[in-house]
Design a protein around this motif. Sequence first.
Motif, PDB file in Angstrom:
ATOM      1  N   THR A 858      53.112 -82.106  46.090  1.00  0.00           N
ATOM      2  CA  THR A 858      52.118 -81.890  44.846  1.00  0.00           C
ATOM      3  C   THR A 858      50.863 -82.631  45.061  1.00  0.00           C
ATOM      4  O   THR A 858      49.968 -82.693  44.426  1.00  0.00           O
ATOM      5  CB  THR A 858      52.918 -82.599  43.569  1.00  0.00           C
ATOM      6  OG1 THR A 858      53.083 -83.867  43.963  1.00  0.00           O
ATOM      7  CG2 THR A 858      54.072 -81.728  43.473  1.00  0.00           C
ATOM      8  N   LYS A 859      50.606 -82.666  46.413  1.00  0.00           N
ATOM      9  CA  LYS A 859      49.446 -83.384  46.662  1.00  0.00           C
ATOM     10  C   LYS A 859      48.317 -82.482  46.700  1.00  0.00           C
ATOM     11  O   LYS A 859      47.020 -83.173  46.688  1.00  0.00           O
ATOM     12  CB  LYS A 859      49.564 -83.923  48.208  1.00  0.00           C
ATOM     13  CG  LYS A 859      50.425 -85.035  48.660  1.00  0.00           C
ATOM     14  CD  LYS A 859      50.418 -85.477  50.129  1.00  0.00           C
ATOM     15  CE  LYS A 859      51.513 -86.510  50.334  1.00  0.00           C
ATOM     16  NZ  LYS A 859      51.519 -86.989  51.702  1.00  0.00           N
ATOM     17  N   ASP A 860      48.319 -81.160  46.623  1.00  0.00           N
ATOM     18  CA  ASP A 860      47.216 -80.283  46.524  1.00  0.00           C
ATOM     19  C   ASP A 860      46.895 -80.221  45.115  1.00  0.00           C
ATOM     20  O   ASP A 860      46.037 -79.392  44.633  1.00  0.00           O
ATOM     21  CB  ASP A 860      47.279 -78.993  46.998  1.00  0.00           C
ATOM     22  CG  ASP A 860      48.580 -78.487  46.452  1.00  0.00           C
ATOM     23  OD1 ASP A 860      49.383 -78.992  45.762  1.00  0.00           O
ATOM     24  OD2 ASP A 860      48.873 -77.042  46.805  1.00  0.00           O
ATOM     25  N   LYS A 898      51.911 -72.308  51.161  1.00  0.00           N
ATOM     26  CA  LYS A 898      51.205 -71.986  49.988  1.00  0.00           C
ATOM     27  C   LYS A 898      51.402 -70.624  49.698  1.00  0.00           C
ATOM     28  O   LYS A 898      51.159 -70.671  48.433  1.00  0.00           O
ATOM     29  CB  LYS A 898      49.599 -72.514  50.608  1.00  0.00           C
ATOM     30  CG  LYS A 898      48.675 -72.562  49.527  1.00  0.00           C
ATOM     31  CD  LYS A 898      48.854 -73.603  48.376  1.00  0.00           C
ATOM     32  CE  LYS A 898      47.772 -73.754  47.515  1.00  0.00           C
ATOM     33  NZ  LYS A 898      46.418 -74.003  48.217  1.00  0.00           N
ATOM     34  N   GLN A 929      40.314 -69.158  48.754  1.00  0.00           N
ATOM     35  CA  GLN A 929      41.270 -69.566  49.326  1.00  0.00           C
ATOM     36  C   GLN A 929      42.747 -69.062  49.033  1.00  0.00           C
ATOM     37  O   GLN A 929      43.449 -68.901  49.885  1.00  0.00           O
ATOM     38  CB  GLN A 929      41.111 -71.157  49.321  1.00  0.00           C
ATOM     39  CG  GLN A 929      39.828 -71.538  49.833  1.00  0.00           C
ATOM     40  CD  GLN A 929      39.904 -73.333  49.780  1.00  0.00           C
ATOM     41  OE1 GLN A 929      40.609 -73.739  48.890  1.00  0.00           O
ATOM     42  NE2 GLN A 929      38.998 -73.977  50.734  1.00  0.00           N
ATOM     43  N   ASN A 930      42.925 -69.125  47.748  1.00  0.00           N
ATOM     44  CA  ASN A 930      44.244 -68.532  47.494  1.00  0.00           C
ATOM     45  C   ASN A 930      44.642 -67.049  47.655  1.00  0.00           C
ATOM     46  O   ASN A 930      45.254 -66.674  48.225  1.00  0.00           O
ATOM     47  CB  ASN A 930      44.696 -69.031  45.896  1.00  0.00           C
ATOM     48  CG  ASN A 930      44.675 -70.280  45.629  1.00  0.00           C
ATOM     49  OD1 ASN A 930      45.064 -71.046  46.412  1.00  0.00           O
ATOM     50  ND2 ASN A 930      44.272 -70.751  44.392  1.00  0.00           N
TER      51      ASN A 930
END
Length: 1479
Positions: A858-860, A898, A929-930
């Motif tokens: 969950t760092k992003d 991701k 980016q996604n």
Amino acid sequence: MVIKPTRNNAQHQPLTTVLRNIVREYPAGGGVLRELCQNADDSGATAIEFILDPAYHPTEPLLHPGGGLAEFQGPALLAYNNRTFSERDFRSLSKIGDSEKLHDLNSTGKFGRGFNSVYNWTDNPSIISGSALLILDPHETWSRDVGEPGGPLWDFVENHQEPEMANQLAPFRCLINDFSRPYEGTIIRLPLRTAEQAARSEIVRDLERKSTGFEDIKEVFESFSTEMVEYLLFLRHISSIRLKIGNEVFAEAVARKFSLEGDITDSFTIDDAYRRVLVQGLEETRVHQFVMAITSQKDGETSTARYAVTHQMRHSHPDGELHEWSRSYKLFPWAAIACPISEGLLQNFSGKLFSTLPLPIRSQHPAHIHAMFSITPDRASIHRDEDSTVSERTETKRGSRWNRWIFEDLVVSAWTANLQFISDLTDRNDCPFAGWNVWPLGGKEQGSLGVGILEGVFERIVTGELRLLPTIGKSLARPSHSLFATRLATSLEEALREATVVVVFPPNDRREQLCQISRRYSLRSMAPTSIREVLSALEPFPKPMSNSSRSALLDYILSDNDYEEIGDCCARLLPMLDGTFEAFQHRSGCIEVRFARSQEELELFDQCNSWVIDNTKLSSDSLDHFKYQMALLERFTRVSRWDLEGAAFYCGSWVFPEEKKRCKGHFVNTIVRPELLEWVNRFWKWAVALDRKGAMLAFENLWLLPLTGNRLLKLPPTTITLDVSGSGQVAQLFRKILAYSSTVASDYYIYTTNETMSRTNTEFFREAKFIYDCEKLENLVLWLDSCPELLNFASHEQRTQLVDLMGILAVKHIAQETKTRLGKLLKGLPLFHPAFNREEKRPWISLNGLANYVAISTKDGLPAFQHAGAIETIFVDKDCRGALSLLNAFSLCKTPSKAELLQQYVLPSLEKSTGKTKAALSQYILHWQNLMELSHDRSAIERLASMKFVPVRGSESMLKSPPELVDPSTVVEGLYFLDEHPFPRADFLQNFRGGLTTLGMITRITNAVVLERLKKYSRCPDQFDGISHRLQLMLNERPIPPLLGSEYRELKWIPASMDGKEGLFSASECRDHSRKNLVKYVMPLTKLEIGPRWATELGWFKPPSLHIVLEQLRMAILNMDNSVIVSLLDAGWLKDESVQSVLEQMAWIPGISGGYYHRSDIFFHNAEFHPYLDVLSPLVGDFFPEGRATSLCFTLEKEPSLRKLAEVQGKLASRKGLSKKNLAVYVSLLNSAAERFKDADFSTWKFPDADGVMHDCCEMTVGAPPRDGGQDAITKALHFLHPSIPQTTIDLLQFPTVQDRFLEKRVGPEFIQDFEQGQELTAIISDSLQRYPIQDTFNEYLANAEDSGGAEKITWVVDATTKYPKVNLITNKLEECTGEALLCHNDGCFSQKDLDSLTDIGNSSKRDEVSKIGRFGRGSLTMYHWTCTPSFITGEHFVIIDPEQKRLPNNPTTRKPRKGMLLSIRDVRQLCGFSCRPF
């Protein structure tokens, strides 16, 4: 006067010369005795005796008073037989070379030349038989004095008391005691020729040896006595021969015959078979067999020779010509074989050829061969094929053919039967086993004859499956029961004999030939294969066999290395350690036979000697097979080396038998056997060295794995055994954990080394996975899975340390399959923490629950959310130390990337969310980016593109997916209507244009856009103009269409109009303006500019349906629109066969006159007969090229045929009267037909008269009526041809003129037919001109004038005038006949009979009138020497003849050319007066 000859010079030959020649052919010696034996046998005698009489007998008085016989009373040879001479025998004796026996089929000899061989020894032979005494005097030195020169014969019985007769008979007293009675027998006395006699003898004048003495005959006796036994073999009657010198017996031979049933009396001979088969033909064939025992005595010694004799007789030879020839020479199909069967004769016997008696020819066979050979006169040789230049019909060649057949057929048959006879005798113990000693020899026999006897006999035995083949076991066998050997070692032969194997091993001289035949007949050869088969069949052997024999057989069956067949051999030949023997063949219930390769194996497996081969009893050859070919032996036989399987069987049978018994009812996993540990160590050393890999699996259910406590574990281990004997970190940690419990070591399977087990074996146990190294993660996890309770004994730190060590081990390479298996096990171990729990001491959890475990980070900034699904999702922290390695290495739970996180968890939430959540998620996902992460997965992009989350212009609540939207800044915008809401909201488009484009927003005209628009337009029929505008834009921007299936071709989207009516039509219902001429009458046209690619896809280059094409054609014809017809032809729409079948019935082809015609009514030339026929219009000429094939299946005729023209005239003729137009057509048609078909028959046509009325051809007339009004009655009935018909046509059709009609009507009743000469005139005239030369013309006509009876003079006139009128003739063609001419006049007149005879040449009216000179016919034809068209006037008649049928008018009725005409002179003058002018 009879003129007498001066002398007699006739040809003759003195008798002495004849005898001299015979003596040369029959030299002195045993041959003389042989001939006498032959003669005696022919006479039917059963015994013959030769006596050498050394005595001198009385010389005075004798039958020759002058003493001429005295010199013949000395030493002599007497030949006696017990048969009396017949009168015929005496007559035959007097005819040298012409014996009466030649035609007596009951005798085998010729009697004449053979008998005269006695003159080798004498000049004065004498014979006593019955009451006759015959003394032969070939020199006639004394016989002339007694009145019978050459051979006087006396009746000695009648004169026996006379002293002359008594003295003359004195030499015969050694055999005859009483001369007063006829003697029952025959005695031939041969006084030996003395030197004085030889000097005078004309018989031996040229011979080297002339005189014969007493010692000479003794030498003959000596040599004859050695052959005397053989002489009796084939004689028909004689059974004894005796030689005497004086009163002493020199030698004697007596024959007796025996059959299988016993003694045969001497009265039984082969004479019966001879007569019935050879002479009388009552039987076609007979085989006669017996045993002949011949006892011989000489010099006080007696011996007996026994022969098996077989006679083969046939009545006829298969060659009819040779059969007749042979019988004329008394050569019969008779052969016999005599094989010796006495012990002393079987070895090295050399036979001879016989022709009743022996010939001086050695056959080299082990038997005597008798046959009625064709032999030379001196009996020294037989006829052969040695001279290839001699004609086939000579006696020599015939004799050679006969002899060859004897050998190849009869001798072969007799010998085969003889072998069967000997076999029967052997079976009855009447003779010893003869084997090959009685078989024919191989190779060539006696020149070119006799070759093939061996092969012939063998082939008959083979084809007849006879039990006659000698075997090495001294028995006879059938071919199918035998093995044929070409080579055979002595030891092997003895072994095969001992094993009672039936082997045929011919001697060297016969072996090659017989083996070749055996191969030709596919007989079984002796080979290891066949020996194995036979030995298997013989098992168990009928009698004990020596070890050496078994060894020899073993060597042989192994010699071909065919181990697959060796494996099928069940003969017990393998020596075992316990002294028994075993077989190669696998048998139910039998264990493998083992071959020990070393002493080590013998010591290791020392308790099963009955199944181990004794290597010391194997030969070196056999031992090599077991050493070097054991792999093949193991594959195909029950013999094998000590291998792991055998070792396992040994262990189960001899090492652990008690444990095996206990296992039957209970599970025994470990046993305690300390005494076996040393043997187990040696056993594993041997097994590992033999097959390291195989040893890992070979010893199932055997207690061979040592454990602590002197235990042995059964293999394979049922659970993992952990090896903790190492020095690694895991081993140390493990030992610490185990230290907390003293019972762990004894309760778990743990391996430690001990003093008895080598380190090498320990390493092997690890390799074999009998024990597992704890320093390997796989082993550790497996062991923990079996003992998870061990973790409960570990502290928190020890468990954390263990997880860290396991994480370190996890990074090492592990096979995928192993990973999968270990992953399942690791999930069940409590080694992990939950993801969202951040407490200091978090609980340990396993991953084997029912939830869906997902490892995330969950760092992003990803907010926490719950994944909605049927199964609970638990997120696991993947950032913990040690656990991450295990999670990644073994994929213990999902660890999404991701993109995967977006696809699998975020996208579903976006799809199901609403309001702000959907807006926020959409903004998160549309971030570049996604989107980049999602772009790697097309399905994810497609899924996102399918979601409706984009706001549109003109609506607050409407959402659309990106592919439903259009970029308004592109050309595509012009294809859409505003009420479709096709554009995104402006602000959203500005912020996310790139993302929307990526997700499929429409920015250009694609195939999909085209197809979607076509469907849309088809649903808007009321927007004709708007659709036209948008379609033209689409067609311009997209010149290459997509593939339009049937759905789009039938879709009505094309704006078109017809007859002012607009509408939307499908592609099959309309066309564009470029195809106007093809469909303008039947289909609407669109104003759209359709490109070629679109037209192709719409199917517009193909013709529409048959109905439409034909309707367009009909409308074109109706409107006389030839441009449409040209277009249809040019487009190829009329090529289809179904179209053409309709066209064949239509008038559619444009003519030059402007009309339309059927194919059969239009042509390239000469057909301008409108409206019936016409010439092809040039507008369509390119589509009907003249003289070439066209694209259409039919072609046009070049011009109308006569039949076609006749058909048209028939249509015209059917009218009552012709109009002016039709008359013009008819005249044109008639002119064309007459010009093109000059030789055609127009008699069936109808023609127009002057009024246009049609009449039959025979009714029509041309020209004008004569000026003489007297003919009006005739002309009124005539129909005159229409004046528009040109003269050229009239001439071609040869219509009769008024003049012709007049002449026809003027012919009287007596002239119903034309006056014509019959038969083939030109041929008859040509033949007559050859018979009558030109000079005969005058003679013939002079004779004709004389025969007329009324002529008194005749005149010949040469008319040189050439200026006669050439008009007003019978026909214009006669103009060429009005020139110079020869005229013949007489003052007689033709009678009607004469006129009639002109029409039948050769049947003259004068034929039957004897007063006439000629016959009028042939003679009159001489006029054709001068002319081709003669004419004459006689009485009131004018006659003209045209044999060539070229110049006279046709007959108006028959319309056939005339050969001649008979007219009255009055009519000729009136109608064609100038025709008479030349007369």
